[in-house]
Design an enzyme around this catalytic site. Structure first.
Site, PDB file in Angstrom:
ATOM      1  N   ARG A   1      31.423  -2.348  38.070  1.00  0.00           N
ATOM      2  CA  ARG A   1      30.268  -1.449  38.036  1.00  0.00           C
ATOM      3  C   ARG A   1      30.698  -0.039  38.427  1.00  0.00           C
ATOM      4  O   ARG A   1      30.184   0.961  37.903  1.00  0.00           O
ATOM      5  CB  ARG A   1      29.187  -1.950  39.008  1.00  0.00           C
ATOM      6  CG  ARG A   1      28.407  -3.172  38.548  1.00  0.00           C
ATOM      7  CD  ARG A   1      27.520  -2.848  37.359  1.00  0.00           C
ATOM      8  NE  ARG A   1      26.665  -1.709  37.608  1.00  0.00           N
ATOM      9  CZ  ARG A   1      25.504  -1.765  38.262  1.00  0.00           C
ATOM     10  NH1 ARG A   1      25.067  -2.917  38.735  1.00  0.00           N
ATOM     11  NH2 ARG A   1      24.776  -0.681  38.438  1.00  0.00           N
TER      12      ARG A   1
ATOM     13  N   ARG B   1      16.872   4.820  38.999  1.00  0.00           N
ATOM     14  CA  ARG B   1      16.624   3.375  38.972  1.00  0.00           C
ATOM     15  C   ARG B   1      15.124   3.203  39.179  1.00  0.00           C
ATOM     16  O   ARG B   1      14.612   3.393  40.286  1.00  0.00           O
ATOM     17  CB  ARG B   1      17.439   2.701  40.072  1.00  0.00           C
ATOM     18  CG  ARG B   1      17.387   1.184  40.074  1.00  0.00           C
ATOM     19  CD  ARG B   1      18.328   0.633  41.142  1.00  0.00           C
ATOM     20  NE  ARG B   1      18.152  -0.784  41.331  1.00  0.00           N
ATOM     21  CZ  ARG B   1      18.811  -1.737  40.685  1.00  0.00           C
ATOM     22  NH1 ARG B   1      19.728  -1.383  39.786  1.00  0.00           N
ATOM     23  NH2 ARG B   1      18.591  -3.012  40.926  1.00  0.00           N
TER      24      ARG B   1
ATOM     25  N   GLN C   1      25.053  -2.089  33.845  1.00  0.00           N
ATOM     26  CA  GLN C   1      25.527  -3.436  34.153  1.00  0.00           C
ATOM     27  C   GLN C   1      26.310  -4.026  32.994  1.00  0.00           C
ATOM     28  O   GLN C   1      27.361  -4.646  33.182  1.00  0.00           O
ATOM     29  CB  GLN C   1      24.334  -4.342  34.484  1.00  0.00           C
ATOM     30  CG  GLN C   1      24.725  -5.787  34.756  1.00  0.00           C
ATOM     31  CD  GLN C   1      25.676  -5.919  35.934  1.00  0.00           C
ATOM     32  OE1 GLN C   1      25.368  -5.466  37.021  1.00  0.00           O
ATOM     33  NE2 GLN C   1      26.825  -6.534  35.712  1.00  0.00           N
TER      34      GLN C   1
ATOM     35  N   CYS D   1      25.093 -10.748  37.329  1.00  0.00           N
ATOM     36  CA  CYS D   1      25.094  -9.374  37.817  1.00  0.00           C
ATOM     37  C   CYS D   1      24.797  -9.259  39.311  1.00  0.00           C
ATOM     38  O   CYS D   1      24.948  -8.175  39.885  1.00  0.00           O
ATOM     39  CB  CYS D   1      24.134  -8.504  37.009  1.00  0.00           C
ATOM     40  SG  CYS D   1      22.397  -8.931  37.213  1.00  0.00           S
TER      41      CYS D   1
ATOM     42  N   ASP E   1      21.002 -14.507  35.136  1.00  0.00           N
ATOM     43  CA  ASP E   1      20.540 -13.460  36.048  1.00  0.00           C
ATOM     44  C   ASP E   1      19.395 -14.055  36.868  1.00  0.00           C
ATOM     45  O   ASP E   1      18.973 -15.196  36.641  1.00  0.00           O
ATOM     46  CB  ASP E   1      20.075 -12.239  35.234  1.00  0.00           C
ATOM     47  CG  ASP E   1      19.691 -11.057  36.108  1.00  0.00           C
ATOM     48  OD1 ASP E   1      20.102 -11.012  37.282  1.00  0.00           O
ATOM     49  OD2 ASP E   1      18.962 -10.170  35.627  1.00  0.00           O
TER      50      ASP E   1
ATOM     51  N   HIS F   1      19.270  -2.382  31.330  1.00  0.00           N
ATOM     52  CA  HIS F   1      20.209  -2.162  32.437  1.00  0.00           C
ATOM     53  C   HIS F   1      21.587  -1.898  31.822  1.00  0.00           C
ATOM     54  O   HIS F   1      22.514  -2.710  31.947  1.00  0.00           O
ATOM     55  CB  HIS F   1      20.238  -3.386  33.356  1.00  0.00           C
ATOM     56  CG  HIS F   1      20.835  -3.122  34.705  1.00  0.00           C
ATOM     57  ND1 HIS F   1      21.401  -1.911  35.043  1.00  0.00           N
ATOM     58  CD2 HIS F   1      20.978  -3.920  35.796  1.00  0.00           C
ATOM     59  CE1 HIS F   1      21.841  -1.971  36.285  1.00  0.00           C
ATOM     60  NE2 HIS F   1      21.596  -3.177  36.760  1.00  0.00           N
TER      61      HIS F   1
END
Length: 354
Positions: free
Chosen positions: A330, A141, A171, A303, A263, A168
């Site tokens: 997830r 990440r 996600q 998310c 988001d 991402h």
């Protein structure tokens, strides 16, 4: 002995020792999608075909049913270890990867910037080579997507993108599994994005059309998605026969939407831009007024973590909000990615209708 070449998948990940990894034999029900992902990297959904995306969602559904619903123990990662590099903190990415890998019998190792100084105390090249000798996969990440690209060139094990400035993908797999569970299929759904042109949106843009979903995007001026990714999205829309709209008007984007998505407006590393961003995003909060333009079966995704200026409580905590199911998924989708990249597992669940 004769072999059907359709039952083989050619893995083209470059390594330091050879041009290509060995071929792997795809067996069992996965042949219905002619997919084998063992040995691949997972950096962006752009690199995955429609059948490969469907396969990952199929495996996720299969693992969720077998482990959660039936209580089966599947030690598919027994004897394997996962290096987890986190330049940016995260609740869901860490918990889903750490608990998911352990649930499958493997050993996850969590590494923060205090433990591993990517490209500072030790080069990315050296890091990738050392971790390749000690672990079976790397989940990273990071801030810069280019760091992941370099790691894939130097590592001899799969690299999984836990988040970068461009994408991402983990996600969005969770989002698609959630929608698959709720609607019973993905083909024909209209997804509306209202917010920043960020990495989460980029992953939707590089995958939605492959699964037959239409996409409507509303971003303020100056906060549009990456132009290169927009061009790719336009190409996919034509190729797969889906509709694409880009606008600055949230209500126009919400018109006819099955799924409303937003988001954070201020990601980690953008704190100094907070005042400017909050001003630019005025009118972009998703409210019950917004959803009046949506389809009668509308749902909402985020998310997390969520800020009230992005979506009001009435929408966020409504029965139409799937955010907590989305958060749980997830775990199942990241498990599906790890199982698919590291084993020859074939799902037992009947292939879903996508």
């Amino acid at each position: 002995m004769l072999f059907n070449l359709k039952n083989f998948c050619h893995i083209t990940k470059l390594t330091r020792n050879s041009k290509h990894l060995p071929r792997h034999f795809c067996r069992g029900p996965s042949d219905q999608l002619n997919v084998c992902l063992k040995g691949r990297d997972f950096l962006t959904l752009q690199n995955y075909t429609a059948d490969e995306l469907k396969y990952l969602l199929w495996v996720a559904s299969d693992l969720k049913q077998r482990i959660k619903d039936k209580g089966e123990y599947l030690p598919l990662m027994q004897g394997k270890s996962l290096a987890m590099i986190f330049e940016k903190r995260s609740t869901r990415t860490r918990l889903s990867a750490e608990t998911g890998f352990a649930l499958l019998g493997g050993h996850p190792s969590f590494l923060t910037i205090q433990d591993i100084h990517l490209g500072t105390n030790e080069s990315l090249t050296d890091t990738a080579r050392v971790l390749s000798s000690m672990t079976n996969a790397i989940l990273a990440r990071v801030y810069k997507h280019n760091d992941l690209d370099l790691m894939t060139k130097e590592a001899t094990i799969p690299i999984i993108n836990g988040l970068s400035d461009l994408y991402h993908p983990l996600q969005i797999l969770a989002d698609y599994l959630t929608l698959q569970e709720h609607y019973g299929g993905l083909n024909g759904l209209t997804i509306t994005w209202i917010g920043d042109g960020n990495n989460v949106l980029h992953s939707i843009m590089t995958s939605a059309a492959k699964l037959g979903m239409h996409l409507r995007i509303a971003t303020p001026k100056g906060f549009e998605p990456d132009l290169r990714i927009t061009k790719i999205t336009e190409q996919y829309s034509k190729e797969y026969g889906t509709k694409l709209l880009l606008t600055t008007d949230p209500l126009e984007a919400a018109n006819g939407a099955n799924v409303l998505v937003t988001d954070t407006w201020i990601s980690m590393g953008q704190e100094e831009e907070k005042t400017r961003r909050l001003k630019a995003f005025q009118g972009y909060q998703i409210t019950m007024q917004t959803v009046k333009s949506a389809a009668s079966n509308w749902t909402f995704l985020h998310c997390l973590p969520r800020k009230p200026e992005e979506v009001d409580d009435e929408v966020f905590y409504s029965p139409r909000s799937l955010v907590f199911q989305e958060a749980e998924n997830r775990k199942w989708t990241i498990m599906a990615v790890m199982v698919s990249l590291l084993t020859d597992y074939s799902p037992q669940l009947q292939k879903p209708t996508f």
